[in-house]
Each structure stands twice: as C-alpha cells, then as structure tokens.
Design an enzyme around this catalytic site. Structure first.
Site, short mmCIF file in Angstrom:
data_model
loop_
_atom_site.label_atom_id
_atom_site.label_comp_id
_atom_site.label_asym_id
_atom_site.label_seq_id
_atom_site.Cartn_x
_atom_site.Cartn_y
_atom_site.Cartn_z
N GLU A 166 -5.16 -8.49 -0.29
CA GLU A 166 -5.94 -8.39 0.94
C GLU A 166 -7.39 -8.15 0.55
OE1 GLU A 166 -4.62 -5.35 3.63
OE2 GLU A 166 -2.50 -5.95 3.54
N GLU A 221 0.81 -1.22 0.00
CA GLU A 221 0.00 0.00 0.00
C GLU A 221 0.85 1.27 0.00
OE1 GLU A 221 -2.81 -0.28 3.19
OE2 GLU A 221 -3.88 -1.96 2.26
#
Length: 579
Positions: free
Chosen positions: A311, A191
């Site tokens: 995820e 991220e």
C-alpha cells in the site's frame, strides 16, 4: 487502509522521530542501479518457471481494490463502493496496472470454534472476483486483512484460540485456491500488531509464529501452493530497520526461494497529514522516502528477496484528497515512483474509492494518475510551485518559479492549445522560468477571483507540469459563535486557499491537539469549505483547548497572506473575533 490503527501507529512513530525520541536508522544509498556488495539470495523458478524476483517485477505496477471485500460488515458495498464487476476490473487493467491486491476481511463471514468455517457464499464470492481478475490478466494478491485488528491482535492474551482460528482460516483459503495459477499470491496478514504483549521482542516472536504457520499451511496444502509466491509482512507493515531485520530472520529460517517481503508506505507523517507546518514536499519528506527505500533495497532486494510496497499513498487522503496541496502532492508521487523504480521495488497504490471512480470508471484526479503512471517508466519535471498568485488590487509584476527538470528540457509553455512565445511571454534562465507581467495581465483580464488560467509546461520527456494563474485578495474572516462541538467561521476566501493554521494561547504555549507544534493538522483540527465560504473548527480541535482561555489563531494562505483570529472559550461556549 480504513482502520484507524494505521494512522495512530504511523503518527506515534513519526512523532517520536520529530521529537528526537527515536533516531532515523542510517541507510546506504542504493544508487541508480540499486546494487549492493552482499551476495544475492539464490532464487529458482516457481511453478511457471519464474523466480520470485521476476514474478514480483512482473507485478509492477499494482493497485488495491480497497474498502470492498475487506469492508467490515455483511456486504462488500458496506463502505460505499459498488459491487465488483468484470467491467470494473477490465477498466482498471486498461489503466496499465499489472497486479491487483484484493484485501479480504473474513471475520463477519466466519463461524465459531473449533472449525471457524468460512461462509461458503463469501468464499465463493472471493473466488469469483479473483478468477475475474486473473482472467483480465492481473497478477492477484489476497490476504487476511482487517481481521488483524478484529481478532488477530489478541494473540498475546489468547494464543491458542487465535492461532487455531488463523490456522483454520488459511487452511480453508489455501484449499480453495490450491489449483489457481501461479499469478495468484497470498499475503499472510495485513498490518499485524498485538495487544498485551510484553514488548518488541515478544511482538517479533508472535509475528514470526504467524508468518511461519501461514507458510507451513500453504506449502502443505499441495497443488500450485507448493511453490506459490507467498508474501510475508513486517510488524505493522512498518519499514524501520528493526522491523525489517526481524522479518529477515524469518526468511532465513524458512529458506524458501518463493517468498517476498511487504511493507506499506504513506510518506513522512507530518507532510502526509499536513501538520506541524509541513505543507510542502521538501527535505525532511524526501529524506524519509530515500532512507526508507534504501533500507528496503539493502535489507532485501540486494539479497535476492523481492519487495512489494503493498500500500502507498498519503495518510491525509483518509479524510480528503485535498489535505495536501495539489502541486506538493504531485511532487511526492513523482519522487515515490522514481525512488521505487531505481531500487526495483514493486508498488501497489492504495485506492479505497477516492481515486478511481468505480461507477463512472474514470479518475477523480486525472493529473494525479498522469503523474503516477508516468513515474512507472521515467522521471518527470516538477517545479517549486503549481500556483502563481496575482493580487487583483495591485499592479501585476513578473512571476518566477524554479524548475526541477529531472534531466529534461523545457520545450513549450501552453495556454490551452496556444503556445506562448519564448522571450516575450516568458523567459528561461537556467532553471528559472519567468512569466511576464504582460502575460499575467492578459490571462487575468476578466477579473474574476480564483483560477483564471492554467499554463502547461511541456518537457522533452515525462509528464507536463500545470501552473494555475490565480487572482486573489486577502481573505476575510467574520466574527462567529458556537460550542466546543463546532465553531463555523464565515470566510470570504477571495480566490485564495488555506495552507495551514497556527493556534497559540494568548498567555503562551501551543493550543489544540498536537500541542508540540503550533501548526495544527489539516482537515482534522480545521477544515475549509471553499464553496460554502467557511472554516470549521471541530470538537477534535477544542478537545485540546483549555477552558477559560483565549487562543490566537493565524491562518496561512497559499498566496503568502496571513489572517489573525481570536478565540475565547468559556465552558462549552466559544466565540471568535476577526482581526
């Protein structure tokens, strides 16, 4: 997922869409076969003679060892999870997972410039866990995780120093694992985002630099790293078309057949955190998922570039897995599995310890696992609700729910081991299932409030669907006093459960945080405690309430009942009045 940056960034993006500040990118449907007219990217075999597409397909389904080796601190137990053992890994492997993502945060275990040496003990521990997972038969993925918000985000302000540390980190990781089997893959960074950049174009350039630097380091390290599967992320691990297009440019430049793309998916933000009245998995939430997965398929998979959703889950789970109501939660995960499966997307469930109990080695919510695991191979039926409410003080009437059979046929309705008789205990007319008043009266005869019985709907395929029969009365809230730090409202829930809360000023306008909506965020602006008999309004709610104001609250319950309540704020003092 522990980092608060994910929720903040996701919230900003979703809020922009809700307010009409950003258009949802158009996407063509991939269809059942997930095909596209573009020419697929040519893929060749890796060290094991397997293409990247086949390697990533073999990783389905996957699971995250979250909040463990990625914990910010000196020890993998710092965020509450036990030390990883071979027994734990064997237990999760036995649940049907083919791959495991092992997030790793290196920051606290790394020396300073110029060498940025990783503590040998930490590196050895990571290697030990990776080896154990490989020995259990997992495909394994490791990365640079929370370092993204600890130091990587400084890249625009201190380019040379950050890039030197990033390079040193991956040089050491690559050297450690250069001879590991092909079932180990590397992910460039988790991220990523940047502070102090000049804008979107600069962000894209910086991420391109990280991804290509990572690629060059690993490939040049030799051994099995020469053609090991490498996983490249988008900015923020986001899935908007602009972010995907930026990553495609990097893939085109590298022209390496042993690469995969990764993004994260936590659903349509208002539903995911239960805000703005999005208590149900309905049209907006489903459209967000379908369009996202179409974009992933059309941008990558149709060109022969595999995609790993590294995820997935619901953002509200960061606070409490009950933020989203059980049946609506199950519908989301059912559709997630279906939509990913028909588009050939590999998925890795985020679990920071809230799903699989790593001490007891069992699921905290077996029904959730059942729904998710079934979705790996087939679609399952769901229904408009998994709750039937029976008011204890009123005559009992028939109850009707609508089935979404997903192509299956209802074969039985059971109460425990007993099969209910069709035509008397229940009837089925098309997709309308009606439970008779006589059956509901019998199941709630003991008279206690709350769940009195659970009916299990069985179908010709897929997972069953449970329907809880709940006896209730209208909840009762009592007067209360407190401060802007916290107001605790004594509450008799009377068998019911809270769905959402509205807050508006008596003189007009929305009160509380997220003042673009009257419906507040579950478990953030208000929080029910059914066992203790209370609803708590925390400081986060009052931070968005004007001084010397009166606020009218409306509590919405799943039975359909509503209860009004009045707040008066004067300075730091708050009083609450029922009725």
């Amino acid at each position: 997922m522990k980092s608060s940056s994910r929720g903040f960034l996701t919230a900003l993006t979703s809020l922009a869409v809700i307010l009409g500040l950003a258009a949802i990118p158009p996407a063509a449907s991939a269809g059942e076969n997930g095909t596209d007219e573009e020419t697929p990217r040519e893929t060749t075999g890796d060290a094991a003679g397997t293409s990247a597409m086949d390697m990533v397909a073999a990783m389905q389904p996957g699971w995250n060892l979250g909040n463990t080796l990625d914990a910010v601190g000196e020890d993998e137990t710092a965020w509450g999870n036990p030390r990883v053992t071979r027994r734990q890994l064997a237990a999760i492997r036995a649940q049907g997972f083919e791959s495991i993502r092992i997030p790793v945060t290196w920051n606290a275990h790394q020396g300073g410039a110029p060498d940025h040496t990783i503590n040998p003990a930490h590196l050895d521990r990571v290697e030990e866990v990776v080896d154990q997972a490989l020995d259990e038969g997992f495909h394994v993925m490791i990365n640079i995780h929370h370092d993204s918000w600890q130091w990587v985000m400084n890249l625009p302000r201190d380019y040379d120093a950050v890039m030197a540390r990033y390079t040193a980190s991956w040089e050491q990781i690559a050297e450690t694992f250069r001879d590991a089997p092909p079932e180990l893959s590397f992910e460039s960074v988790n991220e990523p985002y940047f502070e102090g950049s000049s804008g979107a174009a600069h962000d894209a350039e910086l991420l391109h630099d990280l991804n290509t630097t990572f690629h060059g380091i690993v490939r040049d390290s030799g051994g099995n790293n020469a053609d090991r599967l490498l996983v490249l992320t988008t900015l923020h691990a986001a899935h908007e078309q602009e972010r995907l297009d930026e990553l495609v440019e990097t893939f085109d430049e590298l022209d390496d057949p042993h690469l995969a793309a990764t993004i994260h998916y936590y659903g349509f933000w208002p539903f995911s955190v239960n805000v703005a009245g999005h208590t149900r998995y309905e049209q907006d939430s489903r459209r967000d998922m379908v369009e996202t997965f179409d974009r992933l398929h059309d941008t990558f998979v149709s060109r022969g570039i595999p995609v790993i959703i590294g995820e997935y889950g619901l953002l509200g789970f960061d606070r409490h897995t009950g933020t989203v109501q059980q049946g609506e939660k199950l519908k989301f995960f059912e559709d997630f599995g279906h939509q990913a499966r028909i588009r050939d997307l590999t998925t890795m469930w985020w679990d920071n310890g809230q799903h699989f109990d790593r001490r007891a080695l069992e699921w905290n919510d077996p029904a959730l696992y059942r729904q998710i695991s079934t979705s790996w191979t087939t679609a399952s039926a769901t229904a408009s609700t998994d709750q039937i409410f029976v008011r204890g003080s009123a005559p009992v009437t028939d109850a009707e729910i609508t089935l979404d059979t997903a192509g299956h046929t209802l074969t039985a309705v059971r109460h425990g081991s007993r099969e209910l008789r069709r035509g008397t205990a229940y009837t089925l007319n098309g997709d309308r299932l009606t439970i008779s008043a006589a059956t509901l009266s019998r199941l709630t005869a003991r008279g206690g409030q709350g769940v009195n019985a659970t009916l299990t709907l069985e179908f010709s395929g897929g997972a069953p669907w449970d329907v809880r029969i709940i006896t209730h009365e209208t909840p009762q809230l009592s007067n209360a006093s407190g401060t802007t730090n916290s107001l605790v409202i004594p509450t008799r829930f009377n068998g019911d459960q809270l769905a959402t809360m509205e807050a508006v000023y008596a003189d007009g306008g929305n009160a509380g945080p997220h003042d673009w909506t009257s419906f507040k965020e579950f478990e953030a602006a208000f929080s029910p405690d059914y066992e203790a008999g209370r609803i708590t309004l925390p400081s986060a709610f009052f931070n968005g309430v004007r001084d010397d104001s009166t606020v009218n609250l409306t509590f919405h319950f799943w039975s359909g009942d509503t209860v009004t309540y009045t707040l008066t704020r004067s300075g730091n003092t708050v009083t609450g009045t029922a009725g």
